[in-house]
Scaffold this motif. Structure first.
Motif, PDB file in Angstrom:
ATOM      1  N   ASP A  19       3.411  -8.508 -28.999  1.00  8.01           N
ATOM      2  CA  ASP A  19       2.823  -7.221 -28.633  1.00  8.01           C
ATOM      3  C   ASP A  19       3.831  -6.079 -28.463  1.00  8.01           C
ATOM      4  O   ASP A  19       3.479  -4.924 -28.596  1.00  8.01           O
ATOM      5  N   ARG A  20       5.092  -6.396 -28.159  1.00  5.74           N
ATOM      6  CA  ARG A  20       6.067  -5.322 -27.919  1.00  5.74           C
ATOM      7  C   ARG A  20       7.504  -5.835 -28.066  1.00  5.74           C
ATOM      8  O   ARG A  20       8.063  -6.430 -27.152  1.00  5.74           O
ATOM      9  N   PRO A  21       8.135  -5.562 -29.209  1.00  5.50           N
ATOM     10  CA  PRO A  21       9.536  -5.998 -29.366  1.00  5.50           C
ATOM     11  C   PRO A  21      10.447  -5.294 -28.362  1.00  5.50           C
ATOM     12  O   PRO A  21      10.225  -4.140 -28.008  1.00  5.50           O
TER      13      PRO A  21
END
Length: 74
Positions: A19-21
């Motif tokens: 969902d979020r690097p």
């Protein structure tokens, strides 16, 4: 390689949750040739830039007078 025998590595570290690097700048200060342990830090881009500015400022002072007496913290 530093004068005291440590290797310093700087690289980009990316953790990739779906969902979020998360990207950081990894600073790895290796062991001393005598075996004293090293350390590492994962810095945000802003922290890395602040550290770079502090390192450059201290290098300038060291070049000028050789004392290295001034200390500044992040």
């Amino acid at each position: 390689m530093t004068a005291c025998g440590r290797r310093i590595a700087v690289r980009r570290l990316t953790l990739a949750p779906a969902d979020r690097p998360i990207t950081r700048v990894a600073l790895d200060v290796g062991t001393v040739s005598g075996g004293e342990p090293g350390t590492w830090a994962a810095l945000t881009a802003g922290e890395a830039r602040r550290l770079a500015r502090l390192l450059l400022a201290q290098a300038d002072l060291a070049d000028r007078d050789g004392t290295g007496a001034s200390r500044t913290h992040l």
